[in-house]
Every structure is written in C-alpha cells, then in structure tokens.
Write a protein that holds these residues in place. Sequence first.
Motif, mmCIF file in Angstrom:
data_model
loop_
_atom_site.group_PDB
_atom_site.id
_atom_site.type_symbol
_atom_site.label_atom_id
_atom_site.label_comp_id
_atom_site.label_asym_id
_atom_site.label_seq_id
_atom_site.Cartn_x
_atom_site.Cartn_y
_atom_site.Cartn_z
ATOM 1 N N LEU A 252 32.897 -8.661 27.185
ATOM 2 C CA LEU A 252 32.015 -9.214 28.207
ATOM 3 C C LEU A 252 32.304 -8.581 29.560
ATOM 4 N N LEU A 253 33.560 -8.469 29.923
ATOM 5 C CA LEU A 253 33.923 -7.858 31.197
ATOM 6 C C LEU A 253 33.489 -6.403 31.258
ATOM 7 N N ASP A 254 33.543 -5.717 30.125
ATOM 8 C CA ASP A 254 33.144 -4.312 30.085
ATOM 9 C C ASP A 254 31.634 -4.123 30.086
ATOM 10 N N GLY A 255 30.902 -5.202 29.877
ATOM 11 C CA GLY A 255 29.452 -5.111 29.828
ATOM 12 C C GLY A 255 28.922 -4.635 28.502
ATOM 13 N N THR A 256 29.729 -4.746 27.454
ATOM 14 C CA THR A 256 29.316 -4.238 26.138
ATOM 15 C C THR A 256 29.060 -5.343 25.130
ATOM 16 N N LEU A 257 29.331 -6.604 25.461
ATOM 17 C CA LEU A 257 29.163 -7.691 24.504
ATOM 18 C C LEU A 257 27.680 -7.951 24.256
ATOM 19 N N LYS A 258 27.267 -7.851 22.998
ATOM 20 C CA LYS A 258 25.871 -8.086 22.635
ATOM 21 C C LYS A 258 25.689 -9.395 21.881
ATOM 22 N N ASP A 259 26.779 -10.038 21.470
ATOM 23 C CA ASP A 259 26.713 -11.270 20.705
ATOM 24 C C ASP A 259 26.126 -12.389 21.556
ATOM 25 N N ALA A 260 25.119 -13.081 21.006
ATOM 26 C CA ALA A 260 24.465 -14.167 21.737
ATOM 27 C C ALA A 260 25.103 -15.518 21.455
ATOM 28 N N LEU A 261 26.251 -15.531 20.791
ATOM 29 C CA LEU A 261 26.903 -16.771 20.420
ATOM 30 C C LEU A 261 27.147 -17.665 21.636
ATOM 31 N N GLY A 262 26.650 -18.892 21.554
ATOM 32 C CA GLY A 262 26.910 -19.878 22.591
ATOM 33 C C GLY A 262 26.128 -19.692 23.877
ATOM 34 N N VAL A 263 25.178 -18.770 23.918
ATOM 35 C CA VAL A 263 24.447 -18.520 25.163
ATOM 36 C C VAL A 263 23.567 -19.718 25.512
ATOM 37 N N VAL A 264 23.771 -20.248 26.710
ATOM 38 C CA VAL A 264 22.942 -21.329 27.234
ATOM 39 C C VAL A 264 21.847 -20.766 28.137
ATOM 40 N N ALA A 265 22.229 -19.810 28.962
ATOM 41 C CA ALA A 265 21.266 -19.180 29.870
ATOM 42 C C ALA A 265 21.721 -17.756 30.157
ATOM 43 N N ARG A 266 20.733 -16.863 30.235
ATOM 44 C CA ARG A 266 21.029 -15.465 30.564
ATOM 45 C C ARG A 266 19.867 -14.962 31.414
ATOM 46 N N TRP A 267 20.140 -14.836 32.722
ATOM 47 C CA TRP A 267 19.054 -14.526 33.647
ATOM 48 C C TRP A 267 18.921 -13.028 33.867
ATOM 49 N N ASP A 268 17.665 -12.582 33.832
ATOM 50 C CA ASP A 268 17.346 -11.163 34.053
ATOM 51 C C ASP A 268 16.503 -11.070 35.316
ATOM 52 N N PHE A 269 17.116 -10.600 36.395
ATOM 53 C CA PHE A 269 16.410 -10.519 37.676
ATOM 54 C C PHE A 269 15.376 -9.399 37.711
ATOM 55 N N SER A 270 15.368 -8.531 36.705
ATOM 56 C CA SER A 270 14.409 -7.412 36.687
ATOM 57 C C SER A 270 13.287 -7.636 35.682
ATOM 58 N N ALA A 271 13.206 -8.820 35.095
ATOM 59 C CA ALA A 271 12.261 -9.047 33.993
ATOM 60 C C ALA A 271 10.812 -8.846 34.400
#
Length: 762
Positions: A252-271
């Motif tokens: 996650l810190l490296d920006g490589t985690l793709k697993d959606a496990l446990g995701v409550v919210a994931r905001w995309d400011f460029s959507a």
Amino acid sequence: MFETRRLRGYTDFPTYRPGDEIEFRVSSDVDTYEAVLVRLIAGDPDPRGPGHKEEEVCTVGTFNGRRQETQIGSYVEVRGSPELALADGFTIHAFVQPTLAGGKPQTIISRWCAEAEIGWILDIAGDGCLRIRTSDGQRQSSLCLDKPMFNHVWYSVAATFDAKLCRLELSQKSVINSVNSRFGPVVPLDSDDSQGLDAAVPPRCTGGPLIIAGAPRNANAERLWVEHCYNGKIDSPSIRSIALTSDDFTSLLDGTLKDALGVVARWDFSAGASSEGTGGDPVVDLSHNGYHGRCVNQPTQGCTGWNWKGKVDCYAFAPNQYGALWFHEDAMDDCRWESDFSFKLSADLRSGVYAMRLQGSGLEDYITFFVTPAADAKRAPVAVVFSTFTYMAYGNFYPIPNWQEDAPGDYAQEANFGGASISTSRDLEVNGNVAPYGLANYDRHADGTGVIYATWRKPMVMLRPKHLTTWNFEGDLGLIDWLEQKGIEYDVITDHEIHANGVAELKHYKAVMTTSHPEYCTTPYVDAWEQYLMSGGRGLYLGGNGMYWVTALDGDKPWLLEVRRGEVGDGAWQSEPGEQYMSTTCEHGGLWRNRGRSGYKIWGTSYAAHALEQGTYYVRLPDSMDERVHWIFDGVDPAEKIGDFGLGYNGAAAVEVDRYDLRLGTPPHTLLLASSIEHGPNASLVPEEMGGTHPFVSGVEHPMVRADMTYFTTPHGGAMFSTSSIGWILSLNWNGYDNNVSRITENVIRRFASEDPMSPVF
C-alpha cells in the motif's frame, strides 16, 4: 483612527435585469442600517475631477445588523455513515504533498468533532510530523511520527488500527521521482518513518461527515464549520475496514496494492476529467459503496499527482497522473452568508451601474451591481462593456495611484514603482483578512502558490466609489459621467452577458466601447468581439492591457473565475509545472498571444508596456492626416499634445499601454494615428517582449514602450478605433470635460453610433 467595525455586503451575481429580485447578504457591527438604491455616475474623489456623483432611486428599508461568519479553507465533504466510524479496525491511506507543514495542525482526513474531540483524525501536527488520533469521548490515543515532513515532497502515508490488538500503526514514505516533487531522487531525504502504539482507544462515531483536508468544529451542529484545513495536495485517499497485514501494508505504501479487500471508500479526484474540464465539485468514490463527496471552497483541480511523469502536461490525456487536489487553508469560492434582505428591481429601471448604499452608526458601504437592459427592451445606439472579469480577477487587490493631494487623514504613503503612492483604510481593512474578503488572482496562498480562482460572492471593496483607486472600477465610472455630460444615449452590459450570449448581445448596438482595463477575457468573449466586427459592428477599445490573459468562467458556478498564468507574462506568479490547463474548460492558460489570438488581431493593438508612473501624451502621426479619418480629429490641431493631463496619472498614456505590431497580428490596413512619447524610466516592456535580459527596456530607451492610437475598417461597414491606454478614460473629464481626449472620443462615438457609412480603409 483606523475603523475596526464593519458594514459590508455582496450580491450573488454581478449583473441583473429590470424585474429581477436580488438577495443582499450583509455582515455588520451595527444595530441597524438603512439601505438605499442608488445609481452610480462618478466615484473618483480626486479633487481635480467631477468628484463622487450618485442618484438616489428609492429607499429600500431599515434592517437589523448582525455579524456573519465566513468558512475559509478548501476541503471535501462526504456524508456520514456508521461504516466510516471505523471502530472495528481500519487502514487509512493517501498520497500527500504538504506545502506548508508546521506551525499549526493541518488535517489530511478525519471523522472528527473538534469541540468534543471524538472520532478519528489523520493530520500533520504543529511540529510538521504525521499524526493519528482516535477518541471515544472519554479517552484518546495519539500516535505521532518523529521525523517531520518536507514541504513540496510527495509521501505515501498510512495509519492502521487493529481492534483485536488495540494497536495503532502509522507510517510515511517518500515517493519522489524526477519531476513530481520540489526535490529529485539525488537528494538523500531522511523523512521515512513508522511508529506503533499498543492499548489504543477505538474511535467513536461522531455522526457527522467525513472531511478530507479539514476537521469539523462540531460534527452535529446545524451548520458545518471546518477547521484545521490542510495546505497541499492529496491524491487517491482510501479507507479500509480492516488493519492490513505487514506485506499488504508495505504494498500500500509503495502504491502497488491492488487488492480491494476491506475497502470502504476509495476516492478518485480525477474521475470526471475530460477534454471539457475536470468535472467540477463532485468527488467520486470508486468502492461502489456510494461515499461520494463534494468539494467546498474550490480546491485546485487539474493538478499533477504523486505519479506524474512529466511527459504529458494536460490532465485530459493522462488522468491517472492527475489524481491530486490542491487544498489551501485560505481558499474561498463563496462567503455563504445568509440573505439579510431582498429587493426586486422595477421593470422600467434604466440600464446602468447601481449600488445598494448601506449606512448605519457612522459606517457606510456600497454593494455594487450592474443592470443590463431587459431582454425585450429597446436598446440604445451605444453599449459600454464593464469589465466584470477584470474586477473579479483583481478582487480586493489594490493597484495604487500616484497622487496624494488633499488625501484624507486615513491614508498612508508608500513607495510604488518609483513613485509616491497611498494606501487607505480600506487597504488596511483587507490586508491579512482572508475572511471575508477572499483572495484575488494577484495574490498568493499562504503556501506561496498563485491564486487560480476568484469569486464574486464576497464583499468587493474595490467596487466601492469614493476610493483613491483609479484603475478599474472607479476610473471606469468616469466614462459614465462623461457620457451623461455629453448627452450620449448608452446601455450598460458586462463581460458576463457577452460570455453568456455571444455576438447576439453585441449586435443590439451600432457601437460598443470597452472600459479602461478589459484584461481578462474568455473564449466566448473574444469570439463575440471578433464576430461583431466581422458583421459590421463598430468598436472602441478605450483601455490598456486588454484581451491579455486567457480566462475561464465556471459553468456551474458563474460567480467563479479561473486564471492560469502559464509560463510567461506580466503577472504576479507563474503556473506550476504541468498545471497550465483550466480545470473548468481544459483550455491552455496563459496569454492569448501565445494561443495565436491576441488583441492585435481583433482590436488592432495589444499590451506592450507597464507605465506605472506619471502619464504622458500622444502626438499625431502621418496616418492621422488621411482624409478618410479627418473626422476623428475634428477640432484638434495637428500640433496639439493629446492628453498631456489626466486624473490619477497626469497623462492619457499611463498605467498600462498597448501598441500596433504587424508581426503579431495588427490588421495590415490599420492606420497608425498617434503614439505616446516621453515615457520615463519606470515604464518598461512586458516580459514576453524582452526575449532576454538586458537593461534597455524602459520608456527612455526603448521605442516599443508606447501607446498607439489606431483605426481600421471591417466588412459590412464595421470599424475599430483603439486608444490603447488605461489612462485615456482617466483624462476624459479633465478641465470640465473640455479637452482633446474628450473631443476625439466624442467624434468617434457619435460617428460610430450614426447611420453614416464608414469610408473603407483597405
């Protein structure tokens, strides 16, 4: 004595039509105040001119005063939900680039109540170090890293709470590449850090919203107030309902985690990014849980993100590298005051410049607005276009004149471009008070970055009469006074009408004239002027530094203006790397000249030089003797100095001046009628004219430091006359309106407004 009490207000929009109802939003320190509708005719208090003139229309009423609070600082608000309480465990992650870390706490993301200190909050503490806090209202846990964050450096930050172990963990890791941060990889940054805390307190739900880049003062209050706002960029914030394991946390810190496990919210400011803009205020949650948010106070959009590679400089073509919003603690797109009273304009009210005059307990304010003709009204032959875009861009920023004769006692002198200038009590009132006065496009945010957005929805102190600011509004009122004195029938329209209605707004008129400083122009505005002249319209450019900056108006919030200054130009700041495209329209910002479409091609001249000193005068050139234009100079001797006088600057060629240049698009059949001479050492070329650094760029040495008076004709009987100086209008009312600047202007307006054909000049 500097007055600290206030009586200030604003309207929702710059312009209205007869029959419209207007809400007046007022904040004051008085018990009661009287409101009177007045028509403004002149407002410059220079004792050498006509002075302030107004015409009372009607008394509106007496109202109770009250102080209204203003929310300052940009943030994203997400509706509340029990799932966002995160009492059963969480992982919070975001990429962040602080730009003013240290000095005071700044929130990255929170579900918090500041008054009760309940919930959870990820922030940067006053020492510049990352911190996570959780609280159940009785107990609180706080975990803070030891190494402060560097400003303008991208970090991956994450916090976890394991509810079973009651353990908090917090980490930050720099993710710089060669272009995304102030420093590159060659700098050995020592700021990566991680810490853990056992026996941590589970957070308790506040019931209020989740806030990105701020923390609610009281989560359950009737109106939300957000504090501890953040300065810097945030990219891809996300929340999970579990504490990630060590390996997943590292990914996650490296920006490589793709697993959606446990995701409550994931905001995309460029959507919402596209070739039409960034999508406005809505913020999209990609988790399918529907925790969509909304921007408040206009965080800067279209910003490079943590993974920007520097190859593409437009968000529409690489939205995955433009996932950041840039937040500022001093941003504001709307004061959001409640309405104190409303007033319906009479259906037969004449077009003009109006103000609601407020008076109470020795205080006075003018809330200025513009009344344009009703849609079905009979139009005057002539229209004056008031530069509402320029007024917004300057906001409460004050360019100061050079005279101080008989100045009232609340004026302080200071140096300005080599001349004596003055600051007033109004300047002192605005200086340092972001709330409620906001920032202008000439200001910088607290973190040093340029202000991109300017709003009408705030007290616009510089749009008040009786103030010693001859640039812009008060100087422009001099044109209204002059038209009244000359008995010339006119309507008032504004940039906003032209932007909204295009050439159809201009085609009502035989002739259209600018005011003194139409610097900020949108694409529809430029299109309309060009089409108007092509179709036989007749134009008068009576200003300087016109059609200069590419400007955009927010389609969803037409009270909001956007300016990105590009890489060169006579401006207060330059755009950040990769961030020159307008978030509202996806147009490239900067100069119209660099877009291949400057004022040269439409008005005949364009911005050439600053002349912020005592003004000077024009001399006639051989083209002015052409028999086809003899009517322009009727009553003016060929040997006369034109405009060697004027209010504010003592000369008609002053402040900012434009010139004729065939290389840059001046129509080749243009007649060069007159040019200004004898500019001084404090007049200098604008940066884009210099090409390189050299000393000979002032009015003493350089021939291109001048204002040019030009004239050309267009198909179907159209014509264009330009005087190319802010100082021109400031000279109209000199000597009781009897002077050669007045005479030339009257000659042109009366001819343009008549049915007389124009002799073609080709």
